[in-house]
Scaffold this active site. Structure first.
Site, mmCIF file in Angstrom:
data_model
loop_
_atom_site.group_PDB
_atom_site.id
_atom_site.type_symbol
_atom_site.label_atom_id
_atom_site.label_comp_id
_atom_site.label_asym_id
_atom_site.label_seq_id
_atom_site.Cartn_x
_atom_site.Cartn_y
_atom_site.Cartn_z
ATOM 1 N N CYS A 121 41.502 40.429 35.406
ATOM 2 C CA CYS A 121 41.963 41.052 36.655
ATOM 3 C C CYS A 121 43.324 41.709 36.495
ATOM 4 O O CYS A 121 43.637 42.669 37.199
ATOM 5 C CB CYS A 121 41.990 40.019 37.772
ATOM 6 S SG CYS A 121 43.014 38.571 37.417
ATOM 7 N N GLU A 151 42.415 34.993 44.990
ATOM 8 C CA GLU A 151 42.932 35.673 43.800
ATOM 9 C C GLU A 151 41.864 36.690 43.397
ATOM 10 O O GLU A 151 40.816 36.322 42.850
ATOM 11 C CB GLU A 151 43.186 34.658 42.684
ATOM 12 C CG GLU A 151 44.226 33.615 43.033
ATOM 13 C CD GLU A 151 45.624 34.176 43.186
ATOM 14 O OE1 GLU A 151 45.904 35.234 42.570
ATOM 15 O OE2 GLU A 151 46.434 33.590 43.919
#
Length: 485
Positions: free
Chosen positions: A287, A253
């Protein structure tokens, strides 16, 4: 703070003990620079001890009735609920999260633990037909064994629990390495919660260390069969390379450069609210943050005026103050990098509609417009409170600009026509995208992950089965096979 000093140890095979490395990781409060704890780093030998303990404990845990396993997660949830105020204060202190951010993170942690309770019961087998007479094909879902988890500094408690809890629920054991800037919230706090919840010794081990001490020992060790890593694409590339060389499954991720697109029929006021939150939540250290805000030229003047006005209202300061919207970046190097990026972009010709200042690790918001095409800032992740306003003319240009990045994590489209938004969303090369909402979302049962440089694989819901279990084929011949020799 006793909360931090009590957890400033390694947790290996059910024992709390200091690392045996030759140096200490100092855990600082990023707002005031105060020392929270000092943790002697774990060595490669202690990484080996952690993995071996996990390997010993995992077999019995996998054979434990899943109804029994799920009881651990029910208890962990109650512990967090009982200690919520204390944990929230730790998030504020260790990573500079605001009260809003701490509450958001804790809410998601509880949601993922509730999902882990259900996940323990989810693996199902199948019986498949065979072209061979008398043969029965059984396909079992079994744990991969031992999982290595490496978590980041921005949502450390959540992003550790998000992999640790499902991996454990599905019958695996785990070795967790938190980021060195958040060793407690991302590591030893997780161990303490599960220890108090009755998780048997050895199933969760936490090693607080750094690559400078252990190199790639956490990745190369022969015991773990899967590595779940959350962090930058630069480090993720290395993790993937090492895992591939050692035949390990990597779940990555990674970073993002998400676009929030405001079409000509959007509700401007609502789009402004969504864009400000999506860009500046947790100081932009997310993110999924809206790095690039794309606005149709017909709305550019109105949107820009309202966006800048709202950003000016954001309170910058002590994250312990409930009125604060923007607290400190995680460390001085991050603050310096963000400041340098702004300087570089303005020097290249961008206009600063709002120019932030830097005081220690506190970086106030910057809003940039008129950014030259091809400027480096357009293609990279900005882990700080800097917004880029980019005009476009028509849907085709919006799609082109949104896709002009090596990343593909999240995004959003604002429009008065939902199906128009969906049509555009389908053309954006990203793992997740939201219509008439922000870019920062995570839910326990939806597939979470990115395309391109934003990662490999998915987490959440049924994707956890793919991440932390493997399929095993066992055939049973009820008759007699005929062999050619």
């Amino acid at each position: 703070m006793s909360f931090f000093s009590d957890l400033a140890l390694q947790y290996i095979d059910g024992e709390w003990k200091p690392g045996s490395g030759s140096w200490d990781i100092i855990d600082f409060n990023p707002y005031d620079g105060g020392k929270l704890a000092s943790i002697t780093v774990a060595t490669a030998e202690e990484v080996d001890q952690a993995y071996r303990a996990a390997e010993r404990a995992q077999t019995a845990w996998a054979e434990t009735n899943p109804y029994t396993r799920r009881g651990v997660f029910e208890k962990a949830l109650r512990i967090i609920e009982d200690r919520e105020e204390e944990i929230a204060a730790a998030i504020v202190a260790e990573l500079g999260g605001t009260h809003l951010k701490a509450a958001f993170e804790l809410h998601l942690v509880k949601e993922f633990l509730r999902e882990a309770v259900q996940l323990a019961l989810r693996p199902e087998g199948r019986i498949l037909p065979s072209p061979a007479d008398g043969k029965e094909n059984r396909v079992y879902r079994v744990p991969v064994g031992v999982v290595g988890v490496i978590s980041p500094f921005n949502f450390p408690f959540l992003l550790s629990v998000k992999s640790v809890a499902p991996a454990l629920a599905l019958g695996n054991a785990v070795v967790l390495k938190p980021h060195q800037n958040t060793p407690v919230c991302g590591g030893t706090l997780v161990a303490k919660v599960f220890e108090d919840a009755g998780l048997p010794a050895g199933l969760l081990n936490v090693v607080v260390t750094d690559i400078a001490e252990i190199g790639d020992a956490l990745l190369e060790h022969p015991v773990p069969k899967a590595i779940s890593f959350t962090g930058s694409d630069r480090v993720g590339r290395h993790v993937a390379t090492v895992c591939a060389a050692h035949f390990k499954h990597a779940i990555l991720e990674l970073g993002g450069n998400s676009a929030l697109i405001v079409l000509d029929d959007a509700d401007v006021d609502y789009a402004v609210d969504a864009a400000v939150f999506s860009r500046f939540v947790h100081q932009g250290q997310v993110c999924m943050a809206a790095n690039r805000i794309l606005v149709d030229r017909s709305l550019q003047a109105e949107f820009t005026e309202k966006f800048v006005a709202k950003v000016r209202t954001l309170a910058v300061g002590d994250p312990a103050d409930p009125a604060t919207h923007i607290g400190p970046l995680i460390n001085a190097s991050q603050a310096e990098a963000v400041s340098a990026l702004v300087e570089q972009t303005v020097a290249a010709g961008a206009t600063a509609l709002l120019r932030g200042t830097v005081e220690g690790n506190l970086v106030s918001p910057t809003v940039l417009a008129d950014i030259p095409e091809g400027a480096p800032v357009l293609g990279q992740e900005i882990f700080g409170p800097v917004a880029l306003l980019i005009p476009f003319e028509g849907e085709e240009e919006a799609v082109r600009i949104a896709n002009d990045t090596p990343y593909g994590l999240s995004g959003a489209v604002h429009t008065g026509d939902v199906e128009r938004g969906v049509r555009i969303a389908k053309r954006i090369h990203t793992g997740m995208i939201h219509i008439n909402d922000g870019t920062v979302h995570d839910e326990p049962i939806v597939p979470f992950g990115g395309e391109k440089h934003s990662g490999l694989g998915r987490l959440n819901g049924d994707a956890m089965l793919d991440a932390f279990t493997t399929q095993k084929w066992i055939s049973v011949q009820h008759g007699r096979s005929r062999f050619p020799f």
